[in-house]
Design an enzyme around this catalytic site. Structure first.
Site, mmCIF file in Angstrom:
data_model
loop_
_atom_site.group_PDB
_atom_site.id
_atom_site.type_symbol
_atom_site.label_atom_id
_atom_site.label_comp_id
_atom_site.label_asym_id
_atom_site.label_seq_id
_atom_site.Cartn_x
_atom_site.Cartn_y
_atom_site.Cartn_z
ATOM 1 N N HIS A 132 -2.814 -18.345 -5.948
ATOM 2 C CA HIS A 132 -2.174 -17.179 -6.551
ATOM 3 C C HIS A 132 -1.989 -17.457 -8.033
ATOM 4 C CE1 HIS A 132 1.797 -15.790 -8.158
ATOM 5 N NE2 HIS A 132 1.266 -14.616 -7.880
ATOM 6 N N GLY A 279 6.692 2.764 -7.992
ATOM 7 C CA GLY A 279 5.698 3.772 -7.659
ATOM 8 C C GLY A 279 4.263 3.422 -8.001
#
Length: 296
Positions: A132, A279
């Site tokens: 990662h 969002g």
């Protein structure tokens, strides 16, 4: 907003895009140079999809690129995403940001801007380590800061691989001061710990958050060197392990370890929480999840 600030944000976003391009090219190169048992497969290529974020009022709020390779010779699934998003933070995100970072005034002026690169690689060969990496810049009218790092997540550990990964990162951090590597290594050990399993997610790496020394240029350079350390720290490990023979038991070990990785990212990872709360494209936010995992 000052012209200098706009220029700084543009420079940061451009750097993340450039790092993304370097990594995509290097990973496709690993696919091309593979000559092992699965070399009869087509070399993997990234599928690039634009992502977007829409504000509550329907206006444009930024976006980015989701680059995902699936079913390659070397990589079972790898995503390299970049995004630049902006707008206003919702109430939950405001409260979390104010509480964690101690930023006053978020309720009165909740504007934000954020840009970064995020990468997660899950490998075909259980002996090749998952990994990662991310680097990012975040801005509000009240503060700005950088963050990021990279950590190695092998399911089958090799001490020499762990040593190489850490030594490469240390070499890139040492020019900024001898205290940086031990500080960021300790931070990674704490951050990538899975409390409910009482163990680390992997073998560690480096990690920082909330970096704002007051010298933007110094903090940006430090962040760039965290990003620059990634390819020389990781690519040689893939080249070494991608041809290693594996057994069904090795694959089982890999799938169980992936379950641990998924648990961490869904329960604890701040980036996952922030992306969903603000969002951003859910597929891009959840790109880090492995294609297959197993629990016992």
């Amino acid at each position: 907003m000052t012209e200098e600030l706009v220029t700084e944000r543009e420079r940061a976003a451009a750097w993340f895009k450039d790092l993304r391009d370097q990594i995509v090219a290097a990973f496709e190169g690993l696919e091309d140079s593979y000559t092992g048992p699965h070399s009869d497969r087509p070399a993997g290529r990234f599928e690039v999809t634009p992502t977007s974020r829409t504000a509550d009022d329907g206006s444009d709020a930024g976006g980015g690129l989701m680059s995902v390779m699936r079913g390659g010779r070397v990589f079972e699934k790898v995503g390299v995403n970049i995004s630049t998003v902006y707008g206003t933070l919702g109430e939950r995100a405001q409260m979390a940001m104010a509480a964690r970072k101690g930023i006053p005034g978020m309720k009165e002026d909740p504007r934000f801007w954020a840009s970064g690169i995020s990468l997660v690689a899950h490998m075909q060969n259980p002996h090749a380590p998952a990994v990662h990496m991310n680097t990012r810049m975040f801005w509000t009218p009240h503060a700005w800061w950088f963050g990021g790092g990279s950590d190695l997540n092998p399911c089958i550990e090799y001490a020499e691989d762990t040593q190489h990964f850490h030594e490469t990162q240390k070499a890139h951090l040492d020019p900024h001061g001898a205290d940086w590597y031990p500080k960021l290594k300790e931070w990674a050990d704490e951050y990538f710990y899975v409390p409910h399993r009482k163990r680390a997610r992997g073998v560690g790496g480096i990690f920082m958050d909330d970096q704002c020394s007051g010298d933007w240029e110094a903090d940006f350079t430090l962040t760039q060197d965290i990003g620059r350390a990634f390819l020389p720290a990781y690519v040689p490990l893939v080249e070494k392990r991608r041809d290693t023979e594996w057994t069904d038991a090795d694959k089982d070990t890999q799938l169980i370890h992936r379950g641990l990785y998924a648990e961490y990212n869904l329960v604890y990872d701040r980036g996952t929480k922030f992306g969903l709360e603000t969002g951003h494209d859910a597929n891009a936010v959840l790109m880090s999840l492995p294609p297959m995992a197993k629990w016992v």
